[in-house]
Design a protein around this motif. Structure first.
Motif, short mmCIF file in Angstrom:
data_model
loop_
_atom_site.label_atom_id
_atom_site.label_comp_id
_atom_site.label_asym_id
_atom_site.label_seq_id
_atom_site.Cartn_x
_atom_site.Cartn_y
_atom_site.Cartn_z
N ILE A 199 39.58 46.84 27.72
CA ILE A 199 39.33 46.58 29.09
C ILE A 199 37.64 47.05 29.21
O ILE A 199 37.45 48.15 28.72
N SER A 200 36.99 46.18 29.97
CA SER A 200 35.66 46.89 30.34
C SER A 200 35.01 45.87 31.33
O SER A 200 35.79 45.01 31.95
N LYS A 201 33.97 46.21 32.14
CA LYS A 201 33.32 45.52 32.95
C LYS A 201 33.16 43.90 32.80
O LYS A 201 33.53 43.15 33.38
N THR A 202 32.47 43.84 31.59
CA THR A 202 32.37 42.56 31.02
C THR A 202 33.58 41.64 30.72
O THR A 202 33.49 40.59 31.20
N PHE A 203 34.65 42.27 30.49
CA PHE A 203 35.91 41.58 29.95
C PHE A 203 36.61 41.37 31.47
O PHE A 203 37.02 40.26 31.70
N PHE A 204 36.49 42.24 32.40
CA PHE A 204 37.13 42.08 33.68
C PHE A 204 36.53 40.94 34.60
O PHE A 204 37.10 40.14 34.97
N GLU A 205 34.93 40.68 34.26
CA GLU A 205 34.23 39.60 34.75
C GLU A 205 34.84 38.18 34.12
O GLU A 205 34.98 37.32 35.05
N ALA A 206 35.19 38.13 32.96
CA ALA A 206 35.92 36.96 32.31
C ALA A 206 37.14 36.80 32.75
O ALA A 206 37.72 35.71 33.16
N LEU A 207 37.75 37.90 32.92
CA LEU A 207 39.34 37.80 33.61
C LEU A 207 39.28 37.13 35.12
O LEU A 207 40.00 36.28 35.52
N LEU A 208 38.09 37.62 35.73
CA LEU A 208 38.06 37.01 37.38
C LEU A 208 37.66 35.65 37.18
O LEU A 208 38.01 35.02 38.04
N ALA A 209 36.94 35.41 36.14
CA ALA A 209 36.70 33.69 36.20
C ALA A 209 37.82 33.02 35.63
O ALA A 209 38.04 32.02 36.24
N ARG A 219 35.12 26.93 46.61
CA ARG A 219 34.40 26.72 47.92
C ARG A 219 35.59 26.26 48.91
O ARG A 219 35.63 26.48 50.09
N GLU A 220 36.65 25.70 48.43
CA GLU A 220 37.75 25.20 49.37
C GLU A 220 38.81 26.18 49.58
O GLU A 220 39.88 25.99 50.43
N ARG A 221 39.03 27.24 48.58
CA ARG A 221 40.13 28.14 48.56
C ARG A 221 39.44 29.47 48.19
O ARG A 221 38.91 29.78 47.20
N THR A 222 39.83 30.46 49.09
CA THR A 222 39.16 31.80 48.83
C THR A 222 40.50 32.80 48.67
O THR A 222 41.43 32.85 49.33
N ILE A 223 40.32 33.46 47.54
CA ILE A 223 41.38 34.59 47.31
C ILE A 223 41.09 35.93 47.75
O ILE A 223 39.79 36.32 46.92
N VAL A 224 41.45 36.83 48.19
CA VAL A 224 41.31 38.23 48.41
C VAL A 224 42.05 38.90 47.25
O VAL A 224 43.21 38.94 47.43
N LEU A 225 41.11 39.66 46.63
CA LEU A 225 41.91 40.64 45.45
C LEU A 225 41.73 42.22 46.02
O LEU A 225 40.35 42.40 46.28
N VAL A 226 42.67 42.73 45.96
CA VAL A 226 42.73 44.11 46.71
C VAL A 226 42.65 44.87 44.98
O VAL A 226 43.62 44.89 44.26
N LEU A 227 41.73 45.78 44.96
CA LEU A 227 41.53 46.42 43.71
C LEU A 227 41.55 48.05 43.61
O LEU A 227 41.07 48.64 44.84
N ASP A 228 41.87 48.63 42.91
CA ASP A 228 41.57 50.14 43.03
C ASP A 228 40.24 50.49 42.48
O ASP A 228 39.49 49.46 42.38
N ASN A 229 39.92 51.60 42.25
CA ASN A 229 38.65 52.08 41.74
C ASN A 229 38.19 52.30 40.46
O ASN A 229 37.44 53.21 40.11
N ALA A 230 39.09 51.61 39.57
CA ALA A 230 38.76 51.81 38.07
C ALA A 230 37.42 51.30 37.79
O ALA A 230 36.73 50.50 38.48
N ASP A 233 32.69 32.10 42.65
CA ASP A 233 33.06 31.65 44.01
C ASP A 233 34.47 31.65 44.29
O ASP A 233 35.32 31.34 43.51
N GLY A 234 34.88 31.77 45.47
CA GLY A 234 36.39 31.66 46.14
C GLY A 234 37.09 33.09 45.94
O GLY A 234 38.35 33.34 46.26
N ILE A 235 36.54 34.18 45.19
CA ILE A 235 37.00 35.35 45.00
C ILE A 235 36.30 36.57 45.84
O ILE A 235 35.18 36.68 45.74
N LYS A 236 37.28 37.19 46.59
CA LYS A 236 36.53 38.34 47.36
C LYS A 236 37.22 39.61 47.33
O LYS A 236 38.44 39.53 47.11
N LEU A 237 36.30 40.55 46.70
CA LEU A 237 36.88 41.79 46.41
C LEU A 237 37.07 42.68 47.50
O LEU A 237 36.16 42.80 48.05
N VAL A 238 38.26 43.34 47.74
CA VAL A 238 38.41 44.44 48.73
C VAL A 238 38.84 45.88 47.75
O VAL A 238 39.87 45.67 46.98
#
Length: 145
Positions: free
Chosen positions: A32-42, A52-63, A75-80
């Motif tokens: 796991i890494s930041k680059t890999f996490f970006e690929a997971l989010l995609a 653009r038509e569907r927004t998903i809010v992901l609640v994350l810890d502070n890893a 697009d469509g992913i909002k991180l909290v």
């Protein structure tokens, strides 16, 4: 007497769960890494139709790999981000005991063997059993009229 050095291989389970429905998307990886996490989010955005038509809010810890600095978010992913030291607020934390049950006190000869068992367990889990009904503070989803 020289002490031996154990070399371990790790299997990481990343899970995205909707607390109101129990719908879960699982990913297994050997690192796991930041680059890999970006690929997971995609991949997650594509799999769930976020955009653009569907927004998903992901609640994350502070890893460290979740951190917002230089993190490409589709697009469509909002991180909290949760406040520090608040794992009980994260819906995915409820998954680990359920997932770990068949793995406890078991030796796996290879990482591939562990991967197969974990993948099968992820597939078998019933979304109804994963619903986090006691997350009364979780916002209800809304559909545009």
């Amino acid at each position: 007497m020289a002490l031996g050095h154990h070399r371990y291989e790790w299997l990481h389970v990343t899970a995205f769960v909707a607390p109101t429905t129990g719908e879960t998307v699982w990913y297994l990886s050997t690192g796991i890494s930041k680059t890999f996490f970006e690929a997971l989010l995609a991949a997650f955005a594509r799999e769930t139709g976020a955009g653009r038509e569907r927004t998903i809010v992901l609640v994350l810890d502070n890893a460290g790999w979740h951190g917002p600095a230089r993190l490409a978010v589709p697009d469509g992913i909002k991180l909290v981000y949760l406040p520090p030291y608040s794992p009980e607020l994260q819906p995915a934390e409820r998954l680990w005991p359920i997932l770990d049950e068949p793995l406890a006190n078991t030796y796996f000869e290879t990482l591939a063997e562990l991967d197969a068992i974990v993948a099968e367990r992820c597939i078998q889990l019933d979304p109804a059993a994963l619903k986090a009904a006691d997350f009364h503070w979780w916002p209800k989803s809304i559909s545009p009229s």
